[in-house]
Design a protein around this motif. Structure first.
Motif, PDB file in Angstrom:
ATOM      1  N   LEU A   1      16.158   5.226  -4.764  1.00  0.00           N
ATOM      2  CA  LEU A   1      14.836   5.832  -4.788  1.00  0.00           C
ATOM      3  C   LEU A   1      14.623   6.723  -3.563  1.00  0.00           C
ATOM      4  O   LEU A   1      14.099   7.838  -3.670  1.00  0.00           O
ATOM      5  N   LEU A   2      15.071   6.254  -2.408  1.00  0.00           N
ATOM      6  CA  LEU A   2      14.956   7.053  -1.190  1.00  0.00           C
ATOM      7  C   LEU A   2      15.800   8.321  -1.286  1.00  0.00           C
ATOM      8  O   LEU A   2      15.380   9.394  -0.825  1.00  0.00           O
ATOM      9  N   ALA A   3      16.977   8.202  -1.893  1.00  0.00           N
ATOM     10  CA  ALA A   3      17.847   9.370  -2.044  1.00  0.00           C
ATOM     11  C   ALA A   3      17.197  10.406  -2.955  1.00  0.00           C
ATOM     12  O   ALA A   3      17.229  11.618  -2.679  1.00  0.00           O
TER      13      ALA A   3
ATOM     14  N   GLY B   1       4.912  15.028   0.559  1.00  0.00           N
ATOM     15  CA  GLY B   1       6.079  14.874   1.426  1.00  0.00           C
ATOM     16  C   GLY B   1       5.697  14.740   2.887  1.00  0.00           C
ATOM     17  O   GLY B   1       6.327  13.971   3.636  1.00  0.00           O
ATOM     18  N   GLN B   2       4.664  15.464   3.302  1.00  0.00           N
ATOM     19  CA  GLN B   2       4.202  15.368   4.694  1.00  0.00           C
ATOM     20  C   GLN B   2       3.679  13.967   4.998  1.00  0.00           C
ATOM     21  O   GLN B   2       3.977  13.388   6.057  1.00  0.00           O
ATOM     22  N   ILE B   3       2.901  13.415   4.071  1.00  0.00           N
ATOM     23  CA  ILE B   3       2.356  12.069   4.277  1.00  0.00           C
ATOM     24  C   ILE B   3       3.440  11.012   4.118  1.00  0.00           C
ATOM     25  O   ILE B   3       3.492  10.026   4.862  1.00  0.00           O
ATOM     26  N   ALA B   4       4.353  11.232   3.166  1.00  0.00           N
ATOM     27  CA  ALA B   4       5.431  10.271   2.928  1.00  0.00           C
ATOM     28  C   ALA B   4       6.370  10.166   4.124  1.00  0.00           C
ATOM     29  O   ALA B   4       7.023   9.140   4.313  1.00  0.00           O
TER      30      ALA B   4
ATOM     31  N   VAL C   1       6.763   6.336   4.077  1.00  0.00           N
ATOM     32  CA  VAL C   1       8.046   5.765   3.652  1.00  0.00           C
ATOM     33  C   VAL C   1       8.718   4.960   4.765  1.00  0.00           C
ATOM     34  O   VAL C   1       9.193   3.843   4.519  1.00  0.00           O
ATOM     35  N   PRO C   2       8.785   5.469   6.003  1.00  0.00           N
ATOM     36  CA  PRO C   2       9.318   4.607   7.081  1.00  0.00           C
ATOM     37  C   PRO C   2       8.523   3.311   7.235  1.00  0.00           C
ATOM     38  O   PRO C   2       9.105   2.252   7.499  1.00  0.00           O
ATOM     39  N   LEU C   3       7.204   3.371   7.040  1.00  0.00           N
ATOM     40  CA  LEU C   3       6.382   2.159   7.088  1.00  0.00           C
ATOM     41  C   LEU C   3       6.814   1.186   6.001  1.00  0.00           C
ATOM     42  O   LEU C   3       6.965  -0.017   6.249  1.00  0.00           O
ATOM     43  N   LEU C   4       7.035   1.698   4.801  1.00  0.00           N
ATOM     44  CA  LEU C   4       7.477   0.867   3.689  1.00  0.00           C
ATOM     45  C   LEU C   4       8.823   0.217   3.998  1.00  0.00           C
ATOM     46  O   LEU C   4       9.023  -0.981   3.765  1.00  0.00           O
ATOM     47  N   VAL C   5       9.754   1.011   4.536  1.00  0.00           N
ATOM     48  CA  VAL C   5      11.102   0.511   4.815  1.00  0.00           C
ATOM     49  C   VAL C   5      11.082  -0.527   5.929  1.00  0.00           C
ATOM     50  O   VAL C   5      11.714  -1.595   5.824  1.00  0.00           O
ATOM     51  N   VAL C   6      10.352  -0.247   6.999  1.00  0.00           N
ATOM     52  CA  VAL C   6      10.295  -1.185   8.130  1.00  0.00           C
ATOM     53  C   VAL C   6       9.642  -2.499   7.697  1.00  0.00           C
ATOM     54  O   VAL C   6      10.137  -3.589   8.023  1.00  0.00           O
TER      55      VAL C   6
ATOM     56  N   ILE D   1       0.839  -1.195   0.000  1.00  0.00           N
ATOM     57  CA  ILE D   1       0.000   0.000   0.000  1.00  0.00           C
ATOM     58  C   ILE D   1       0.877   1.250   0.000  1.00  0.00           C
ATOM     59  O   ILE D   1       0.633   2.222  -0.744  1.00  0.00           O
ATOM     60  N   ALA D   2       1.925   1.241   0.833  1.00  0.00           N
ATOM     61  CA  ALA D   2       2.843   2.386   0.872  1.00  0.00           C
ATOM     62  C   ALA D   2       3.554   2.553  -0.466  1.00  0.00           C
ATOM     63  O   ALA D   2       3.727   3.672  -0.964  1.00  0.00           O
ATOM     64  N   ALA D   3       3.960   1.429  -1.079  1.00  0.00           N
ATOM     65  CA  ALA D   3       4.630   1.488  -2.379  1.00  0.00           C
ATOM     66  C   ALA D   3       3.681   2.019  -3.453  1.00  0.00           C
ATOM     67  O   ALA D   3       4.072   2.824  -4.308  1.00  0.00           O
ATOM     68  N   ALA D   4       2.418   1.574  -3.426  1.00  0.00           N
ATOM     69  CA  ALA D   4       1.437   2.038  -4.403  1.00  0.00           C
ATOM     70  C   ALA D   4       1.215   3.542  -4.277  1.00  0.00           C
ATOM     71  O   ALA D   4       1.124   4.259  -5.285  1.00  0.00           O
ATOM     72  N   PHE D   5       1.125   4.028  -3.039  1.00  0.00           N
ATOM     73  CA  PHE D   5       0.927   5.462  -2.818  1.00  0.00           C
ATOM     74  C   PHE D   5       2.095   6.255  -3.403  1.00  0.00           C
ATOM     75  O   PHE D   5       1.899   7.299  -4.028  1.00  0.00           O
ATOM     76  N   TRP D   6       3.299   5.754  -3.221  1.00  0.00           N
ATOM     77  CA  TRP D   6       4.499   6.415  -3.745  1.00  0.00           C
ATOM     78  C   TRP D   6       4.473   6.427  -5.270  1.00  0.00           C
ATOM     79  O   TRP D   6       4.684   7.460  -5.911  1.00  0.00           O
ATOM     80  N   ILE D   7       4.215   5.261  -5.872  1.00  0.00           N
ATOM     81  CA  ILE D   7       4.186   5.173  -7.330  1.00  0.00           C
ATOM     82  C   ILE D   7       3.056   6.035  -7.905  1.00  0.00           C
ATOM     83  O   ILE D   7       3.188   6.654  -8.970  1.00  0.00           O
TER      84      ILE D   7
END
Length: 288
Positions: A233-235, A186-189, A193-198, A153-159
């Motif tokens: 991608l994170l960078a 950016g505020q939501i990410a 993004v930490p959720l995606l990484v964890v 879900i986090a990845a889909a939101f990013w894409i």
């Protein structure tokens, strides 16, 4: 080197991942970022329908390829008895989830308005289908499937933000809208993004299990390639948030083009990530 059917499985999975995540992500972004994306409502819905249509085609083709693999012949792709047998297996269940979910997404996106919530449910069902089959599903743990679902879900939101933000950043007339969209995303990410990484870290630890397996197996090496693309991608995302979006807000000339190029690189990273995922879920086995 994978055989012909292995390559076909990789290709169909790559485009299936792209179609499901991009369509679901576009609908999610349209709902979560409603104020910033209102001017792109029609475009976002058309994009979502296009990606969902791609996903439906790849889901059906990928299912048929499994029939060819079973018979080791192209006739297995259209053999009713083979396909009926496959329908009773986890791949058949996953296909059902995908067809129902993507069909619902297309219906909701086509109507628009309040029906976008229906489309979002359809996208979630299609994304959940990846939790019903594959290496994660084989662990037979609901919590593990839930971790994968949160990750996707986090990845889909990013894409899902790529096309809207790129469209707005390419025109001088909509740079202000691009700045507002990028800032809000950016505020939501900052949470997503930490959720995606964890979630990704938990799955990596659970599936690979050791450093030696990570560096000493084909599965582990492709996973490392995926992690390298994620790091890049994170960078790029950090660059957008810290430098490019603030520059857009200030109205700096030329920054829209820079942001559009950065998003193109992000698309490339996503392509590598999806390709690596398609490879180690199609032709490689989890280290034991």
């Amino acid at each position: 080197m994978p055989d012909l059917w292995g390559l076909a499985a990789i290709a169909t999975k790559f485009f299936l991942y792209l179609g499901v995540l991009a369509s679901g992500g576009l609908i999610l972004c349209r709902l979560v970022l409603a104020d910033q994306m209102s001017a792109l409502d029609r475009a976002a819905r058309i994009w979502a329908i296009g990606f969902a249509t791609l996903a439906v085609a790849m889901a059906a083709l990928g299912f048929a390829v499994r029939g060819a693999v079973l018979m080791d012949d192209v006739s297995g792709m259209v053999d009713p008895s083979i396909l009926a047998l496959l329908w009773q297996t986890p791949p058949g269940e996953a296909l059902l989830f995908r067809l129902l979910g993507l069909g619902t997404l297309v219906l909701g996106a086509a109507i628009g308005g309040r029906w976008l919530w229906v489309a979002a449910v359809g996208g979630a069902v299609a994304i959940w289908s990846f939790c019903e089959i594959g290496h994660v599903a084989s662990q037979d743990r609901l919590w593990f499937q839930s971790v994968l679902f949160a990750h996707l879900i986090a990845a889909a939101f990013w894409i899902g933000i790529f096309l809207p933000l790129s469209r707005l950043s390419r025109s001088a007339d909509t740079l202000g809208d691009a700045a507002a969209l990028g800032h809000r995303f950016g505020q939501i990410a900052a949470v997503a993004v930490p959720l995606l990484v964890v979630a990704g870290a938990i799955m990596t630890w659970r599936l690979v299990g050791s450093v030696s397996a990570l560096f000493g197996t084909g599965y582990g090496l492709w996973l490392l390639a995926k992690l390298a693309a994620v790091a890049l991608l994170l960078a790029l995302a950090a660059l957008n948030k810290v430098r490019l979006v603030p520059a857009l807000q200030r109205g700096d000339p030329g920054v829209g083009t820079q942001l559009s190029k950065s998003i193109s690189l992000e698309w490339l990273c996503v392509g590598v990530i999806l390709l690596a995922t398609a490879i180690f879920t199609s032709v490689l086995t989890v280290p034991t």
